[in-house]
Design a protein around this motif. Structure first.
Motif, PDB file in Angstrom:
ATOM      1  N   ASN A   1       6.575  -0.552   6.182  1.00  0.00           N
ATOM      2  CA  ASN A   1       7.519  -0.378   7.279  1.00  0.00           C
ATOM      3  C   ASN A   1       8.258   0.947   7.131  1.00  0.00           C
ATOM      4  O   ASN A   1       8.575   1.364   6.017  1.00  0.00           O
ATOM      5  N   PHE A   2       8.566   1.594   8.259  1.00  0.00           N
ATOM      6  CA  PHE A   2       9.261   2.878   8.219  1.00  0.00           C
ATOM      7  C   PHE A   2      10.651   2.765   7.597  1.00  0.00           C
ATOM      8  O   PHE A   2      11.192   3.745   7.079  1.00  0.00           O
TER       9      PHE A   2
ATOM     10  N   SER B   1       4.190   1.350   1.867  1.00  0.00           N
ATOM     11  CA  SER B   1       5.580   1.024   2.208  1.00  0.00           C
ATOM     12  C   SER B   1       5.671   0.029   3.357  1.00  0.00           C
ATOM     13  O   SER B   1       6.733  -0.548   3.593  1.00  0.00           O
TER      14      SER B   1
ATOM     15  N   ASP C   1      10.524   0.721  14.132  1.00  0.00           N
ATOM     16  CA  ASP C   1      10.495  -0.260  13.041  1.00  0.00           C
ATOM     17  C   ASP C   1       9.341  -1.252  13.158  1.00  0.00           C
ATOM     18  O   ASP C   1       8.982  -1.902  12.167  1.00  0.00           O
TER      19      ASP C   1
ATOM     20  N   GLU D   1       8.645  10.068  15.025  1.00  0.00           N
ATOM     21  CA  GLU D   1       8.499   9.156  13.904  1.00  0.00           C
ATOM     22  C   GLU D   1       8.270   7.738  14.438  1.00  0.00           C
ATOM     23  O   GLU D   1       8.542   7.476  15.613  1.00  0.00           O
ATOM     24  N   PRO D   2       7.779   6.815  13.615  1.00  0.00           N
ATOM     25  CA  PRO D   2       7.480   5.464  14.107  1.00  0.00           C
ATOM     26  C   PRO D   2       8.746   4.642  14.322  1.00  0.00           C
ATOM     27  O   PRO D   2       9.779   4.895  13.695  1.00  0.00           O
TER      28      PRO D   2
ATOM     29  N   ILE E   1      10.789   4.082   3.983  1.00  0.00           N
ATOM     30  CA  ILE E   1      10.470   5.455   3.625  1.00  0.00           C
ATOM     31  C   ILE E   1      11.540   6.013   2.695  1.00  0.00           C
ATOM     32  O   ILE E   1      12.738   5.736   2.852  1.00  0.00           O
TER      33      ILE E   1
ATOM     34  N   SER F   1       8.123  12.530  10.772  1.00  0.00           N
ATOM     35  CA  SER F   1       8.303  11.734   9.558  1.00  0.00           C
ATOM     36  C   SER F   1       7.466  10.457   9.652  1.00  0.00           C
ATOM     37  O   SER F   1       7.404   9.815  10.707  1.00  0.00           O
ATOM     38  N   LEU F   2       6.815  10.104   8.529  1.00  0.00           N
ATOM     39  CA  LEU F   2       5.932   8.934   8.492  1.00  0.00           C
ATOM     40  C   LEU F   2       5.878   8.399   7.065  1.00  0.00           C
ATOM     41  O   LEU F   2       5.744   9.159   6.114  1.00  0.00           O
ATOM     42  N   HIS F   3       5.977   7.080   6.947  1.00  0.00           N
ATOM     43  CA  HIS F   3       5.919   6.448   5.625  1.00  0.00           C
ATOM     44  C   HIS F   3       4.480   6.285   5.163  1.00  0.00           C
ATOM     45  O   HIS F   3       3.546   6.251   5.957  1.00  0.00           O
TER      46      HIS F   3
ATOM     47  N   ASP G   1       4.759   9.492   1.483  1.00  0.00           N
ATOM     48  CA  ASP G   1       5.656   9.706   2.612  1.00  0.00           C
ATOM     49  C   ASP G   1       5.485  11.139   3.103  1.00  0.00           C
ATOM     50  O   ASP G   1       5.398  12.075   2.293  1.00  0.00           O
TER      51      ASP G   1
ATOM     52  N   THR H   1       7.065  14.088   5.587  1.00  0.00           N
ATOM     53  CA  THR H   1       8.172  14.564   6.417  1.00  0.00           C
ATOM     54  C   THR H   1       8.154  16.083   6.482  1.00  0.00           C
ATOM     55  O   THR H   1       7.965  16.753   5.465  1.00  0.00           O
TER      56      THR H   1
END
Length: 325
Positions: free
Chosen positions: A15-16, A13, A253, A250-251, A19, A7-9, A232, A234
């Motif tokens: 910041n994650f 955005s 914060d 995923e990243p 998302i 998952s990646l924003h 986004d 995912t």
């Protein structure tokens, strides 16, 4: 049963935490769900999160029960957002937020429930469910063509709690499928779904990836090449095996996308940057000289034809006659 989550924003955005894609699953992986919140809606990420958790707690692929689940989830959403006070120092922003809130929040949804070798799938909107067997795609819900996926772009709106006309039954998809050992089930949000539909072999790429750096580089490379829509991203990859393993990539914060510096196109063979600079310099000098000469000649013409303080051009002629006498 095993599960791999990526998952990646999107970049805008920042910041994650922002998302809009949300997912949920039972610890035994007997039920998994994904929802893609619409950015233009009010608190769509929260609505998507409430919806996937509501489904995982009470999964169903029956239309009437699914609508009841939606109404219960939307009532919960409305209670939670109504607790928040909208206090903005900017009246225009506060007014805009209130107008957006009136339109409700909306998202897509796809989920499945597994019992033994049977899977019940439910879908609404343009997030896609895939079934793969021996690296070959067997099933796509709602469609197997990226070009037609946008026609399924309809959302589950929180206003359904007061008006069921917001739910469009033609976008609701429900199917039961049989599984074999090592079958792979995928759910992906719309941008990545389109990419997978056009590049089914990319499944192997995700199966091989083991780190976040590999994942973000893979996504950014395709964003830069415009082969993957910047949105986004995912994907949930379930494998019907005996591994009992869950991997989440995923990243954190603190992650931020790096700004990419502009790279000038490479010089062709035989290009000499010093020669090009000199040519440009001499060209400018020549241009200035030509302009100066033109200005001088035009100025001389003006001085011959006019006298300071004289309104009549014929005064030069009268003056010359007076000097003869």
């Amino acid at each position: 049963m095993s599960l791999k989550i990526f998952s990646l924003h999107k970049k805008e955005s920042v910041n994650f935490l922002n998302i809009q894609d949300k997912y949920s699953y039972k610890k035994d992986l007997s039920c998994i769900a994904l929802s893609d919140g619409a950015t233009q809606g009010y608190e769509s990420g929260k609505w998507a999160n409430i919806l996937v958790n509501s489904y995982v707690q009470n999964p169903t692929n029956k239309l009437s029960l699914f609508i009841n689940l939606l109404i219960t989830a939307s009532n919960r959403f409305n209670r939670e957002v109504n607790k928040k006070n909208i206090n903005s120092k900017n009246e225009a922003i506060e007014s805009l937020i209130k107008e957006t809130q009136k339109k409700g929040s909306y998202c897509t949804f796809v989920g499945f429930e597994i019992k033994n070798d049977n899977v019940k799938v439910v879908s609404y909107g343009d997030s896609v469910f895939f079934q793969f067997r021996e690296k070959k795609a067997l099933k796509f819900i709602p469609t197997n063509e990226s070009s037609s996926l946008d026609t399924y772009s309809n959302f589950l709106n929180t206003k359904i709690a007061n008006d069921q006309s917001f739910f469009k039954p033609e976008y609701f998809k429900s199917e039961e499928l049989m599984l074999e050992d090592d079958d792979i089930l995928i759910m992906a949000s719309d941008a990545l779904s389109k990419y997978i539909l056009d590049n089914q072999s990319c499944l192997e790429d995700f199966l091989q990836m083991q780190s976040f750096n590999e994942f973000v580089n893979y996504v950014e490379d395709r964003w830069d090449k415009n082969t993957l829509e910047e949105d986004d991203i995912t994907i949930l990859i379930y494998k019907h095996d005996q591994d009992e393993k869950i991997i989440t990539i995923e990243p954190d914060d603190s992650f931020r996308f790096k700004e990419k510096l502009f790279q000038p196109p490479p010089m062709q063979n035989g290009d000499n940057p010093v020669t090009k600079i000199n040519l440009l310099k001499y060209g400018l000098i020549f241009g200035v000289l030509v302009f100066g000469l033109l200005f001088l000649f035009s100025s001389k013409s003006i001085f011959v034809k006019t006298l300071p303080g004289c309104m009549d051009e014929n005064s030069l002629y009268y003056d010359s006659l007076a000097n003869k006498h």
